[in-house]
Design a protein around this motif. Structure first.
Motif, PDB file in Angstrom:
ATOM      1  N   VAL A  23      42.293  37.433  42.697  1.00 49.94           N
ATOM      2  CA  VAL A  23      41.673  38.821  43.145  1.00 49.94           C
ATOM      3  C   VAL A  23      42.076  39.806  41.503  1.00 49.94           C
ATOM      4  O   VAL A  23      41.240  40.510  41.434  1.00 49.94           O
ATOM      5  CB  VAL A  23      42.441  39.352  44.266  1.00 49.94           C
ATOM      6  N   ALA A  24      43.432  39.801  41.233  1.00 48.34           N
ATOM      7  CA  ALA A  24      43.472  40.466  40.112  1.00 48.34           C
ATOM      8  C   ALA A  24      42.657  40.087  38.894  1.00 48.34           C
ATOM      9  O   ALA A  24      42.142  41.151  38.198  1.00 48.34           O
ATOM     10  CB  ALA A  24      44.942  40.420  39.624  1.00 48.34           C
ATOM     11  N   GLU A  25      42.343  39.150  38.748  1.00 48.92           N
ATOM     12  CA  GLU A  25      41.315  38.399  37.604  1.00 48.92           C
ATOM     13  C   GLU A  25      40.042  39.075  37.805  1.00 48.92           C
ATOM     14  O   GLU A  25      39.372  39.605  36.928  1.00 48.92           O
ATOM     15  CB  GLU A  25      41.164  37.014  37.535  1.00 48.92           C
ATOM     16  N   ILE A  26      39.363  39.089  39.033  1.00 46.02           N
ATOM     17  CA  ILE A  26      38.155  39.706  39.307  1.00 46.02           C
ATOM     18  C   ILE A  26      38.237  41.088  39.312  1.00 46.02           C
ATOM     19  O   ILE A  26      37.172  41.566  38.688  1.00 46.02           O
ATOM     20  CB  ILE A  26      37.719  39.151  40.927  1.00 46.02           C
ATOM     21  N   GLN A  27      39.352  41.858  39.405  1.00 46.98           N
ATOM     22  CA  GLN A  27      39.343  43.244  39.403  1.00 46.98           C
ATOM     23  C   GLN A  27      39.078  43.417  38.004  1.00 46.98           C
ATOM     24  O   GLN A  27      38.567  44.551  37.576  1.00 46.98           O
ATOM     25  CB  GLN A  27      40.508  43.758  39.742  1.00 46.98           C
ATOM     26  N   LYS A  28      39.620  42.834  37.196  1.00 49.47           N
ATOM     27  CA  LYS A  28      39.534  43.061  35.770  1.00 49.47           C
ATOM     28  C   LYS A  28      38.095  42.614  35.265  1.00 49.47           C
ATOM     29  O   LYS A  28      37.575  43.375  34.376  1.00 49.47           O
ATOM     30  CB  LYS A  28      40.459  42.306  34.827  1.00 49.47           C
ATOM     31  N   THR A  35      34.818  43.976  47.407  1.00 46.91           N
ATOM     32  CA  THR A  35      36.183  43.242  48.049  1.00 46.91           C
ATOM     33  C   THR A  35      37.328  43.178  47.529  1.00 46.91           C
ATOM     34  O   THR A  35      38.448  43.662  47.959  1.00 46.91           O
ATOM     35  CB  THR A  35      35.676  41.551  48.329  1.00 46.91           C
ATOM     36  N   THR A  36      37.352  42.816  46.189  1.00 42.93           N
ATOM     37  CA  THR A  36      38.785  42.753  45.255  1.00 42.93           C
ATOM     38  C   THR A  36      39.329  44.169  45.047  1.00 42.93           C
ATOM     39  O   THR A  36      40.412  44.330  44.956  1.00 42.93           O
ATOM     40  CB  THR A  36      38.442  42.130  44.034  1.00 42.93           C
ATOM     41  N   LYS A  37      38.407  45.195  44.997  1.00 47.62           N
ATOM     42  CA  LYS A  37      38.691  46.634  44.695  1.00 47.62           C
ATOM     43  C   LYS A  37      39.683  47.187  45.749  1.00 47.62           C
ATOM     44  O   LYS A  37      40.459  47.822  45.701  1.00 47.62           O
ATOM     45  CB  LYS A  37      37.563  47.470  44.672  1.00 47.62           C
ATOM     46  N   TYR A  38      39.209  46.819  47.058  1.00 46.43           N
ATOM     47  CA  TYR A  38      40.100  47.137  48.243  1.00 46.43           C
ATOM     48  C   TYR A  38      40.936  46.114  49.060  1.00 46.43           C
ATOM     49  O   TYR A  38      41.508  46.571  50.049  1.00 46.43           O
ATOM     50  CB  TYR A  38      38.952  47.814  49.207  1.00 46.43           C
ATOM     51  N   LEU A  39      40.993  45.120  48.492  1.00 44.15           N
ATOM     52  CA  LEU A  39      41.690  44.055  49.096  1.00 44.15           C
ATOM     53  C   LEU A  39      43.188  44.177  48.591  1.00 44.15           C
ATOM     54  O   LEU A  39      43.709  44.120  47.329  1.00 44.15           O
ATOM     55  CB  LEU A  39      41.217  42.683  48.775  1.00 44.15           C
ATOM     56  N   VAL A  40      44.113  44.424  49.609  1.00 41.92           N
ATOM     57  CA  VAL A  40      45.638  44.550  49.325  1.00 41.92           C
ATOM     58  C   VAL A  40      46.357  43.438  49.963  1.00 41.92           C
ATOM     59  O   VAL A  40      46.175  43.385  51.349  1.00 41.92           O
ATOM     60  CB  VAL A  40      46.042  46.022  49.774  1.00 41.92           C
ATOM     61  N   PRO A  66      32.783  35.993  42.403  1.00 39.94           N
ATOM     62  CA  PRO A  66      33.274  37.516  41.506  1.00 39.94           C
ATOM     63  C   PRO A  66      32.126  38.347  41.427  1.00 39.94           C
ATOM     64  O   PRO A  66      32.626  39.612  41.240  1.00 39.94           O
ATOM     65  CB  PRO A  66      33.858  36.886  40.483  1.00 39.94           C
ATOM     66  N   ASP A  67      30.883  37.808  41.094  1.00 40.25           N
ATOM     67  CA  ASP A  67      29.964  39.031  40.566  1.00 40.25           C
ATOM     68  C   ASP A  67      29.114  39.642  41.747  1.00 40.25           C
ATOM     69  O   ASP A  67      28.176  40.430  41.575  1.00 40.25           O
ATOM     70  CB  ASP A  67      28.812  38.283  39.673  1.00 40.25           C
ATOM     71  N   SER A  68      29.660  39.334  42.737  1.00 36.36           N
ATOM     72  CA  SER A  68      29.160  39.696  44.177  1.00 36.36           C
ATOM     73  C   SER A  68      29.464  41.542  44.144  1.00 36.36           C
ATOM     74  O   SER A  68      30.396  41.979  43.718  1.00 36.36           O
ATOM     75  CB  SER A  68      29.618  39.475  45.359  1.00 36.36           C
TER      76      SER A  68
END
Length: 87
Positions: A23-28, A35-40, A66-68
């Motif tokens: 998730v952290a990798e995708i956020q970057k 999804t990854t922006k709000y997934l905690v 990840p490109d979704s």
């Protein structure tokens, strides 16, 4: 297998580490992925264990692709209520 599948199958802290590293990798690399922006992690861990598998099903597309742009989908209409803090 993907990291999200491992998390669902293993349902362990180590698997969560793997997923949230992804998730952290995708956020970057894909900051537009909602999804990854709000997934905690704390949110996922706060869910009753019985609800976690369904929640992972709702968000796995955004982690596996990840490109979704969106990447999260309710599995049933009631998921919008059950996971309201995420959706």
């Amino acid at each position: 297998k993907t990291s999200i599948n491992l998390a669902v199958e293993m349902n362990s802290s180590n698997a969560m580490d793997i997923v949230f590293a992804k998730v952290a990798e995708i956020q970057k690399t894909n900051p537009g992925n909602r999804t990854t922006k709000y997934l905690v992690r704390e949110y996922v861990e706060s869910l009753p264990e019985a609800d976690q598998d369904t929640f992972w099903a709702c968000v796995k597309t955004g982690i596996e692709n990840p490109d979704s742009g969106l990447g999260c989908y309710a599995m049933s209409p009631s998921d919008y209520e059950t996971y309201a803090d995420f959706f």
